[in-house]
Design a protein around this motif. Structure first.
Motif, short mmCIF file in Angstrom:
data_model
loop_
_atom_site.label_atom_id
_atom_site.label_comp_id
_atom_site.label_asym_id
_atom_site.label_seq_id
_atom_site.Cartn_x
_atom_site.Cartn_y
_atom_site.Cartn_z
N LEU A 47 8.68 0.36 -29.49
CA LEU A 47 8.01 0.29 -28.22
C LEU A 47 6.99 -1.04 -28.30
O LEU A 47 6.85 -1.20 -27.22
CB LEU A 47 7.27 1.69 -28.10
N LEU A 73 4.95 4.73 -24.41
CA LEU A 73 5.90 5.30 -24.00
C LEU A 73 5.72 5.31 -22.34
O LEU A 73 6.80 5.28 -21.60
CB LEU A 73 6.32 6.68 -24.44
N ALA A 76 18.46 6.61 -23.37
CA ALA A 76 17.35 5.68 -23.40
C ALA A 76 17.59 4.78 -22.28
O ALA A 76 16.47 3.98 -21.69
CB ALA A 76 16.99 5.00 -24.84
N LEU A 135 14.14 3.07 -21.07
CA LEU A 135 13.55 2.78 -22.74
C LEU A 135 13.99 1.48 -23.48
O LEU A 135 13.32 1.04 -23.97
CB LEU A 135 13.54 4.11 -23.18
#
Length: 329
Positions: free
Chosen positions: A182, A214, A238, A243
């Motif tokens: 991340l 996140l 994802a 993401l």
């Protein structure tokens, strides 16, 4: 013949990224032969050998091998590959790995010739399983907080590197492993990769930036759902949630995300390096403030590229209808 070259070309970069101490035979070995190992191809093994002919993998248990950093050369000069390599611990984040990553990040930060970084795993099927719980269990309670703080600081330093960082997630990225990804600017995952912030299963919370990064990567409510329920999702999900930038079908060798990351790094490489760094700074700083302040940050970053030789080279190349040759000056 052209198709064969196209298929094997990415492995030349991988071989350069993790070279062995011995001379490498001509040709390109399949990943089954290499087994993500830094050693040379087996003597007499042809470049076109099927991946399943020599799948046995050999790893070193030497703590000095927990992290492998290679500065690519030739046409890929400027790309740095940082490979996690703790196969027996599923690349779990240990004290030694944190120390080695701090050193690697510090070296990269000081090198103005670095144009992009790929963070990946040298171990098939795993990116990073999170904290080393076996090591954690041996820690005194008073040691846990400082260690988590140091790991959090490392991940912050990783994200603060001035050049683009691409996470290639070819396997499970759980807990601190996902927090590490991340912190990267761009994430690429194999469709089969598993990702999740699963700390609540252990009655703790993400402690290395997960509760903050996140929600900034996806929506706040979706981040809450994933964290509260300790959900694990695959690469396709994802991608759907935003993401990861790309989800790629995994190949037989287990490094499809690395290939895509390398391709993207090669797309970044020819661009003006100072401009790319300033663009990253403007985006990172600007997204944390209101629009008016963000525009002022952009203006300040733009002012840094005006006096560069690269800007003049870009204008000259445009006028002369040729490819520019940027030097980061």
């Amino acid at each position: 013949m052209a198709a064969q070259i196209a298929r094997t070309a990415p492995w030349r970069a991988l071989l350069r990224a993790f070279p062995g101490p011995a001379a490498r035979p001509r040709g390109v070995c399949s990943l089954g032969t290499l087994g993500f190992s830094p050693g040379p191809c087996a003597p007499g093994m042809p470049a076109s050998a099927p991946a399943n002919r020599a799948a046995k993998r050999h790893y070193s248990s030497d703590p000095k091998e927990d992290l492998r950093v290679r500065y690519l050369d030739g046409e890929d000069a400027g790309i740095v590959v940082v490979g996690l390599n703790r196969p027996k611990a599923k690349n779990a984040i240990s004290k030694n790995l944190v120390k080695m990553m701090y050193d690697a990040v510090d070296d990269i930060k000081k090198n103005n010739k670095v144009r992009s970084v790929i963070l990946c795993s040298v171990v098939p099927g795993i990116f990073c399983a999170g904290a080393d719980l076996k090591e954690r269990a041996k820690m005194h309670q008073s040691e846990v907080g400082p260690f988590v703080s140091k790991a959090r600081g490392l991940i912050t330093e990783l994200g603060n590197l001035p050049m683009p960082i691409i996470a290639a997630i070819d396997g499970a990225a759980l807990g601190g492993g996902l927090e590490m990804a991340l912190a990267c600017d761009i994430r690429i995952a194999a469709s089969s990769a598993k990702m999740g912030l699963v700390e609540t299963k252990l009655a703790i919370i993400p402690g290395a930036g997960g509760t903050q990064r996140l929600p900034r990567a996806i929506s706040v409510s979706l981040a809450k759902e994933l964290i509260f329920a300790a959900k694990v999702i695959d690469g396709d999900e994802a991608y759907r949630l935003g993401l990861v930038n790309h989800a790629v079908e995994q190949n037989e060798s287990g490094d499809a995300a690395y290939h895509r990351a390398l391709q993207l790094a090669r797309e970044i490489n020819p661009q003006g390096p100072i401009a790319v760094r300033m663009a990253k700074l403007a985006i990172n700083q600007g997204t944390e403030v209101d629009l008016s302040t963000g525009l002022a940050i952009e203006e300040a970053c733009y002012s840094q590229v005006i006096p560069t030789k690269d800007r003049l080279e870009g204008l000259a190349a445009f006028r002369e209808k040729r490819r520019p040759h940027f030097k980061g000056e």
